[in-house]
Design an enzyme around this catalytic site. Structure first.
Site, short mmCIF file in Angstrom:
data_model
loop_
_atom_site.label_atom_id
_atom_site.label_comp_id
_atom_site.label_asym_id
_atom_site.label_seq_id
_atom_site.Cartn_x
_atom_site.Cartn_y
_atom_site.Cartn_z
N SER A 141 -5.03 -2.40 6.31
CA SER A 141 -5.38 -3.67 7.37
C SER A 141 -4.25 -3.88 8.02
O SER A 141 -2.85 -3.68 7.56
CB SER A 141 -5.94 -5.08 6.72
OG SER A 141 -5.97 -5.95 7.26
N TYR A 154 -5.49 -10.88 -0.65
CA TYR A 154 -5.77 -9.68 0.24
C TYR A 154 -4.57 -9.10 0.79
O TYR A 154 -4.13 -7.94 0.80
CB TYR A 154 -6.81 -10.34 1.34
CG TYR A 154 -7.44 -9.10 2.16
CD1 TYR A 154 -8.64 -8.38 1.93
CD2 TYR A 154 -6.88 -8.86 3.54
CE1 TYR A 154 -8.99 -7.37 2.69
CE2 TYR A 154 -7.20 -8.00 4.42
CZ TYR A 154 -8.53 -7.19 3.89
OH TYR A 154 -9.00 -6.38 4.77
P1 NAD Z 1 -18.02 -3.78 3.77
O1 NAD Z 1 -18.46 -5.09 2.96
O2 NAD Z 1 -18.92 -3.34 5.15
O3 NAD Z 1 -17.81 -2.67 2.96
C1 NAD Z 1 -17.39 -2.56 1.70
C2 NAD Z 1 -17.69 -1.45 0.71
O4 NAD Z 1 -17.18 -1.59 -0.35
C3 NAD Z 1 -19.29 -1.65 0.58
O5 NAD Z 1 -19.82 -0.31 0.60
C4 NAD Z 1 -19.50 -2.04 -0.75
O6 NAD Z 1 -20.74 -1.90 -1.51
C5 NAD Z 1 -18.15 -1.60 -1.50
N1 NAD Z 1 -17.84 -2.26 -2.62
C6 NAD Z 1 -17.55 -3.66 -2.90
N2 NAD Z 1 -17.43 -3.76 -4.20
C7 NAD Z 1 -17.29 -2.65 -4.90
C8 NAD Z 1 -17.15 -2.01 -6.24
N3 NAD Z 1 -16.77 -3.09 -7.12
N4 NAD Z 1 -17.19 -0.94 -6.40
C9 NAD Z 1 -17.47 0.10 -5.42
N5 NAD Z 1 -17.60 -0.22 -4.32
C10 NAD Z 1 -17.69 -1.67 -3.93
O7 NAD Z 1 -16.53 -4.09 4.30
P2 NAD Z 1 -15.82 -3.23 5.74
O8 NAD Z 1 -15.66 -4.30 6.76
O9 NAD Z 1 -16.62 -2.16 6.23
O10 NAD Z 1 -14.34 -2.97 4.91
C11 NAD Z 1 -14.14 -1.64 4.26
C12 NAD Z 1 -12.70 -1.63 4.28
O11 NAD Z 1 -11.99 -2.10 5.47
C13 NAD Z 1 -12.08 -2.76 3.33
O12 NAD Z 1 -11.30 -2.19 2.36
C14 NAD Z 1 -11.45 -3.80 4.12
O13 NAD Z 1 -10.44 -4.58 3.64
C15 NAD Z 1 -10.92 -3.01 5.28
N6 NAD Z 1 -10.97 -3.74 6.60
C16 NAD Z 1 -11.91 -4.30 7.16
C17 NAD Z 1 -11.67 -4.96 8.54
C18 NAD Z 1 -12.90 -5.73 9.12
O14 NAD Z 1 -12.54 -6.36 10.03
N7 NAD Z 1 -14.01 -5.32 8.69
C19 NAD Z 1 -10.50 -5.04 8.92
C20 NAD Z 1 -9.41 -4.43 8.07
C21 NAD Z 1 -9.50 -3.50 6.87
#
Ligand code: NAD
Length: 259
Positions: A141, A154
């Site tokens: 991130s 985080y």
């Molecule tokens: P999201 O909530 O859409 O997806 C998260 C995924 O993780 C889902 O498939 C969920 O089912 C899975 N998950 C949650 N807990 C779990 C567990 N205990 N075991 C197995 N799977 C589990 O979120 P996203 O926004 O797509 O985020 C994905 C990654 O990207 C994360 O690591 C997040 O920190 C990172 N990220 C997101 C953003 C953003 O703005 N959306 C920015 C920077 C980094």
């Protein structure tokens, strides 16, 4: 990369789903993982397999549990011939001042966003070394590079994940394995979209004001990153053209960390 096998953790929604689709489009066999409604996940799985004409499996391992991660990797070894491409994407967030930050939320965020990647890499690295080819992409991130208040767990987990990435990059460098971190700014995923109306109500703002002045305050473009952009970057890192990129934090944040 056609014919290789990828595990994309947390690929039932958002960024992980887009990356799984991006790799599937290149002919990569996919193991999906994540939480959610079984019927909806099965529909996603079947649709991906049909669209790209490749094998797509799903395993609902809870990545907070080391034994379930072991079962997940064992299933890939048995059914898809082992992991060539590992995308450690699953992650969660909790926002709270440090003095009221719930210890169990701290443990879960460190457990999922950092420790689960240790286990998946630990259990797949030897096979990659033997094959002298591997790609590991860790979803970090902008918060792996800079901090924001109230996101202590985080920010700590993502900074830790970047350090882990660099170490694995060094350990795999002479074996045809790369390990890199993608560092997105705000990406428009269902998770983020859901926050907009609530924040607007809580702050007495319009949804446009929330997007510009709250969510995207630190993102100079004032535009969300799109999941397809993150997926394209992940696919590039996994391609032959990405073979010299190793141990790198790949920013995709509209200029956030340039400020
Ligand atoms: P999201 O909530 O859409 O997806 C998260 C995924 O993780 C889902 O498939 C969920 O089912 C899975 N998950 C949650 N807990 C779990 C567990 N205990 N075991 C197995 N799977 C589990 O979120 P996203 O926004 O797509 O985020 C994905 C990654 O990207 C994360 O690591 C997040 O920190 C990172 N990220 C997101 C953003 C953003 O703005 N959306 C920015 C920077 C980094």
């Amino acid at each position: 990369m056609a014919g290789k096998t990828a595990l994309v953790t947390g690929s039932t929604s958002g960024i992980g789903l887009a990356i799984a689709s991006g790799l599937a489009a290149q002919g990569v066999k996919i193991m999906l993982n994540g939480l959610g409604d079984p019927g909806e996940i099965e529909a996603l799985r079947a649709e991906m397999a049909r669209t790209y004409g490749i094998e797509v499996l799903f395993d609902g391992a809870n990545l907070l549990r080391a034994d379930e991660i072991g079962g997940l990797i064992g299933a890939i070894d048995a059914k898809l011939g082992g992991v060539d491409i590992l995308v450690n994407n699953a992650g969660i967030q909790h926002v709270s001042p440090i003095e009221s930050f719930p210890p169990e939320k701290w443990d879960a965020i460190i457990g999922l966003n950092l420790t689960s990647s240790f286990h998946t890499v630990r259990l797949t690295f030897e096979k990659m070394k033997t094959r002298r080819w591997g790609r590991i992409v860790n979803m970090a991130s902008a918060h792996a590079l800079v901090a924001s208040p109230f996101k202590s767990a985080y920010v700590a987990a993502k900074h830790g994940l970047l350090g882990f990435t660099k170490t694995i990059a060094l350990e795999g460098a002479e074996f045809g394995i790369t390990c890199n971190a993608i560092c997105p700014g705000y990406v428009k995923t269902p998770l983020v979209e859901k926050q907009i109306p609530d924040t607007a109500k809580a702050r007495g703002m319009t949804e446009e004001q929330v997007i510009r002045d709250v969510l995207l305050a630190a993102q100079p473009t004032k535009e969300f990153v799109h999941v397809e952009d993150v997926a394209a970057l992940a696919v590039f890192l996994c391609s032959d053209a990405g073979k010299a990129i190793n141990g790198a934090p790949m920013s995709i944040d509209g200029g956030w960390v340039a400020a």
